[in-house]
Design a protein around this motif. Structure first.
Motif, PDB file in Angstrom:
ATOM      1  N   GLU A 220       0.765  -1.321   0.146  1.00 55.80           N
ATOM      2  CA  GLU A 220      -0.256   0.020  -0.009  1.00 55.80           C
ATOM      3  C   GLU A 220       0.734   1.444  -0.117  1.00 55.80           C
ATOM      4  O   GLU A 220       0.435   2.364  -0.696  1.00 55.80           O
ATOM      5  N   GLN A 223       2.211   1.564  -3.502  1.00 54.20           N
ATOM      6  CA  GLN A 223       1.264   2.138  -4.455  1.00 54.20           C
ATOM      7  C   GLN A 223       0.925   3.471  -4.324  1.00 54.20           C
ATOM      8  O   GLN A 223       0.843   4.160  -5.401  1.00 54.20           O
ATOM      9  N   GLN A 224       1.059   3.935  -3.134  1.00 53.21           N
ATOM     10  CA  GLN A 224       0.902   5.492  -2.755  1.00 53.21           C
ATOM     11  C   GLN A 224       1.950   6.201  -3.265  1.00 53.21           C
ATOM     12  O   GLN A 224       1.852   7.303  -3.924  1.00 53.21           O
ATOM     13  N   VAL A 226       3.820   5.342  -5.935  1.00 57.08           N
ATOM     14  CA  VAL A 226       3.861   5.423  -7.324  1.00 57.08           C
ATOM     15  C   VAL A 226       2.917   6.285  -7.804  1.00 57.08           C
ATOM     16  O   VAL A 226       3.197   6.833  -8.783  1.00 57.08           O
ATOM     17  N   ARG A 227       1.675   6.438  -7.175  1.00 58.13           N
ATOM     18  CA  ARG A 227       0.626   7.335  -7.652  1.00 58.13           C
ATOM     19  C   ARG A 227       1.328   8.763  -7.427  1.00 58.13           C
ATOM     20  O   ARG A 227       1.034   9.564  -8.569  1.00 58.13           O
ATOM     21  N   GLN A 228       1.873   9.032  -6.477  1.00 54.55           N
ATOM     22  CA  GLN A 228       2.548  10.236  -6.390  1.00 54.55           C
ATOM     23  C   GLN A 228       3.562  10.537  -7.471  1.00 54.55           C
ATOM     24  O   GLN A 228       3.478  11.741  -8.125  1.00 54.55           O
ATOM     25  N   ASP A 230       3.706   8.962 -10.542  1.00 56.08           N
ATOM     26  CA  ASP A 230       2.710   8.971 -11.894  1.00 56.08           C
ATOM     27  C   ASP A 230       2.309  10.607 -11.915  1.00 56.08           C
ATOM     28  O   ASP A 230       2.327  11.091 -12.964  1.00 56.08           O
ATOM     29  N   ASN A 231       1.747  11.048 -10.899  1.00 53.78           N
ATOM     30  CA  ASN A 231       1.094  12.481 -10.906  1.00 53.78           C
ATOM     31  C   ASN A 231       2.311  13.429 -11.131  1.00 53.78           C
ATOM     32  O   ASN A 231       2.211  14.592 -12.132  1.00 53.78           O
ATOM     33  N   ARG A 320       1.524  -4.834 -15.806  1.00 58.90           N
ATOM     34  CA  ARG A 320       0.856  -5.439 -14.753  1.00 58.90           C
ATOM     35  C   ARG A 320       1.597  -6.806 -14.330  1.00 58.90           C
ATOM     36  O   ARG A 320       1.615  -7.595 -15.347  1.00 58.90           O
ATOM     37  N   GLU A 332       0.889  -2.701 -10.443  1.00 61.41           N
ATOM     38  CA  GLU A 332       1.216  -2.138 -11.760  1.00 61.41           C
ATOM     39  C   GLU A 332       2.565  -1.419 -11.862  1.00 61.41           C
ATOM     40  O   GLU A 332       2.716  -0.568 -10.869  1.00 61.41           O
ATOM     41  N   ASN A 333       3.519  -1.854 -12.662  1.00 60.79           N
ATOM     42  CA  ASN A 333       4.625  -0.900 -12.803  1.00 60.79           C
ATOM     43  C   ASN A 333       4.692   0.001 -14.186  1.00 60.79           C
ATOM     44  O   ASN A 333       4.697  -0.515 -15.238  1.00 60.79           O
ATOM     45  N   ARG A 334       5.062   1.376 -13.894  1.00 65.56           N
ATOM     46  CA  ARG A 334       5.084   2.008 -14.864  1.00 65.56           C
ATOM     47  C   ARG A 334       6.580   2.131 -15.631  1.00 65.56           C
ATOM     48  O   ARG A 334       6.689   2.649 -16.928  1.00 65.56           O
TER      49      ARG A 334
END
Length: 431
Positions: A220, A223-224, A226-228, A230-231, A320, A332-334
């Motif tokens: 978790e 993922q948090q 990663v989201r930051q 990505d943004n 994925r 999920e990996n960018r």
């Protein structure tokens, strides 16, 4: 005479139908050397992560890498054995042919000796010559006797040479059989090593399964982060697209003003202004001529870029991916995660301009480099050696990889083209 067991006829049929291996012996040697380097790197990284008593995903990643390389080692040996089997088959066929030739030569020599025995003494030779009906016939008989003697000598020499060839071929055959036996023993040993690695992997997975709650919490947090990230990347790309568009609009306006002024001086009407897309309507970077060249060069090097770290392996691939321990969990990996040694130097894969140096909890320091309409992102850095706006060259040091609490040193690497996320693995040199 020494006999060698054969099933050559069946082997000949097999040789006609068996497909030749695609790889050459030189390729096998290069693969063997590459596998040895990868195993050495994996052992060094595993030693670093194994210093922690508690099992970690980093340990599991290294063991998986070792299993992958070990399978390559075993496949390499299998291919070597296939090559050796073909060499053995060829040698056995040569031995059989040489044995057949030797038997034929000996039979012919025996017939010659038997025929010569009838004229073995001088009296018989003289009688053979004096029985000639003419002088010319006597001369022909004399040449015949000399030629027959020379033929026997040549036949004896041919037998000796063929016997030597046979002995050499038998020696080669023995050596090849010993090599095959040695390779089979090595293959057996490597298979045992592979089984040991699978056991080690199962043990680590079992230990990690007992840490399910902490793994979920760790996931978790990741993922948090990663989201930051990505943004952050999306915003930075949008800002660069808008900045480049504004710069292009200013350049176009300045050009139009110069053309209008020149037209006014010459008494001509100014050209009608050309409608331009606004900065917010574009979804790609507006490139200058120099930027076009950089983008073209970057795209042209696809598949040939050096890795951003000198040593390491891909611990998590693009897109994925199933979680290695948690069931029914997809990650999920960018980009790609490259696991390496502690304090490993991170290098720019191509020349460009540093557009951002940021920090995100869980991702450490982040550097984003622009290469025309392409962007490379280097995350999970412990230290940073560059600043925003700095022009850097290929293989310049960007920073060093960070190491987490479990002893895992890992770089997150991404490639973007404008606002499209790309798989970095296809852009890097294959190890």
């Amino acid at each position: 005479m020494l006999q060698v067991p054969f099933h050559a006829q069946a082997q000949k049929k097999t040789a006609r139908t068996t497909k030749q291996p695609v790889k050459s012996k030189a390729q096998l040697e290069r693969e063997k050397a590459a596998n040895l380097r990868r195993i050495k790197e994996a052992n060094r990284i595993l030693q670093q992560t194994a210093q922690k008593k508690q099992a970690s995903l980093g340990q599991l990643n290294v063991i998986k890498e070792k299993i992958t390389v070990q399978k390559g080692v075993i496949n390499n040996i299998s291919t070597e054995i296939t090559f050796l089997d073909k060499d053995l088959q060829t040698t056995e066929e040569k031995v059989m042919e040489t044995q057949t030739d030797l038997e034929r030569l000996k039979r012919e020599y025996s017939r010659m000796i038997y025929a010569a025995s009838k004229t073995a003494n001088s009296y018989n030779k003289l009688m053979f010559l004096f029985a000639s009906e003419s002088f010319n016939q006597m001369m022909r008989r004399m040449r015949y006797l000399r030629q027959y003697t020379e033929a026997r000598k040549k036949q004896a020499a041919a037998i000796e040479q063929t016997q030597q060839n046979l002995n050499q071929q038998l020696t080669t055959l023995t050596t090849q059989k010993q090599q095959k036996k040695s390779l089979l023993n090595v293959q057996l040993s490597e298979n045992k090593n592979l089984l040991g690695m699978h056991d080690q992997q199962d043990q680590v997975i079992q230990q990690l399964s007992l840490q399910e709650q902490s793994l979920k919490q760790e996931l978790e947090q990741r993922q948090q982060a990663v989201r930051q990230l990505d943004n952050l990347i999306a915003n930075l790309v949008r800002e660069e697209i808008a900045r480049a568009a504004r710069a292009a609009e200013r350049a176009a306006a300045a050009k139009a003003a110069r053309e209008a002024a020149a037209a006014a001086r010459e008494g001509k009407s100014a050209p009608a202004p050309v409608a331009k897309k606004t900065a917010t309507s574009s979804n790609r970077v507006t490139l200058t001529p120099e930027g076009e060249v950089i983008s073209s060069n970057f795209a042209g090097n696809k598949g040939r870029f050096a890795w951003p770290v000198e040593r390491g392996f891909i611990s998590q691939r693009f897109g994925r991916q199933a979680h290695p321990v948690l069931k029914n969990v997809v990650v999920e990996n960018r980009g790609i995660d490259i696991q390496t040694g502690s304090n490993e130097r991170v290098r720019a894969i191509f020349s460009g301009i540093v557009r951002a140096v940021q920090t995100i909890p869980g991702m450490g320091n982040i550097v984003m480099v622009q290469h025309g309409e392409y962007f490379t992102v280097y995350a999970k850095l412990r230290t940073v050696n560059v600043t925003e706006g700095q022009e850097i060259n290929i293989k310049d040091t960007i920073g060093t990889v960070s190491t987490d609490a479990d002893g895992t040193s890992e770089l997150q690497f991404q490639i973007w083209k404008n606002q499209s996320n790309l798989n970095p693995e296809g852009w890097l040199l294959r190890k």
